[in-house]
Write a protein that holds these residues in place. Sequence first.
Motif, PDB file in Angstrom:
ATOM      1  N   MET A  10     -51.484  47.945   7.986  1.00 28.27           N
ATOM      2  CA  MET A  10     -52.507  48.494   8.836  1.00 28.27           C
ATOM      3  C   MET A  10     -52.581  50.001   8.593  1.00 28.27           C
ATOM      4  SD  MET A  10     -52.845  48.205  13.015  1.00 28.27           S
ATOM      5  CE  MET A  10     -52.890  46.448  13.016  1.00 28.27           C
ATOM      6  N   THR A  11     -53.770  50.521   8.469  1.00 29.95           N
ATOM      7  CA  THR A  11     -53.941  51.948   8.183  1.00 29.95           C
ATOM      8  C   THR A  11     -53.802  52.781   9.456  1.00 29.95           C
ATOM      9  OG1 THR A  11     -56.329  51.969   8.579  1.00 29.95           O
ATOM     10  CG2 THR A  11     -55.577  51.380   6.334  1.00 29.95           C
ATOM     11  N   GLU A  59     -56.878  52.238  11.587  1.00 26.99           N
ATOM     12  CA  GLU A  59     -56.878  50.947  12.277  1.00 26.99           C
ATOM     13  C   GLU A  59     -55.900  50.937  13.451  1.00 26.99           C
ATOM     14  OE1 GLU A  59     -57.989  48.069   8.488  1.00 26.99           O
ATOM     15  OE2 GLU A  59     -55.891  48.614   8.850  1.00 26.99           O
ATOM     16  N   ARG A  60     -54.721  51.496  13.227  1.00 30.02           N
ATOM     17  CA  ARG A  60     -53.716  51.512  14.287  1.00 30.02           C
ATOM     18  C   ARG A  60     -54.181  52.405  15.435  1.00 30.02           C
ATOM     19  NH1 ARG A  60     -47.319  50.864  14.141  1.00 30.02           N
ATOM     20  NH2 ARG A  60     -47.883  49.021  12.979  1.00 30.02           N
ATOM     21  N   ASP A 107     -57.036  50.472  17.276  1.00 35.34           N
ATOM     22  CA  ASP A 107     -56.526  49.352  18.066  1.00 35.34           C
ATOM     23  C   ASP A 107     -55.766  49.829  19.300  1.00 35.34           C
ATOM     24  OD1 ASP A 107     -57.647  47.804  16.094  1.00 35.34           O
ATOM     25  OD2 ASP A 107     -55.729  47.149  15.232  1.00 35.34           O
ATOM     26  N   GLY A 158     -47.447  54.094  11.239  1.00 32.64           N
ATOM     27  CA  GLY A 158     -46.939  52.805  10.776  1.00 32.64           C
ATOM     28  C   GLY A 158     -45.485  52.830  10.376  1.00 32.64           C
TER      29      GLY A 158
END
Length: 115
Positions: free
Chosen positions: A1-2, A5-6, A9, A61
């Motif tokens: 997950m980039t 994206e993180r 979200d 991440g």
Amino acid sequence: MTLFERTRDTAKERGYNLQTTAKKAGLSNNAIYNWKSVTPSHVSLKAVADVLNVSVDYLLGNTDEKNPRPAKNEENIVDLDKALSEEGMAMFDGQPLSEDYKKALLAMLKTMRGE
């Protein structure tokens, strides 16, 4: 997950869209959208992590633990029901409360709560 994206979200989990998150972090409305192609500064990343109450490492991440420390407003939370119901010392103004006084306080709190 980039990173993008993180961040997206996590913001959604907190009930924010990315523009609101950016604004709360003191960034331009579309700053986080730019993270799709541009690496943010450490200052911007930290500001967003603080707004979302997660660590920078989580957004990057490096860990799946969102926040290794409790939120600032959660550090000193005391469950009065538990503190007044259990055996042990509860204090007020530097003096220990008697068992009768603890029971009276607990009854008053429950009455105020409508129980």
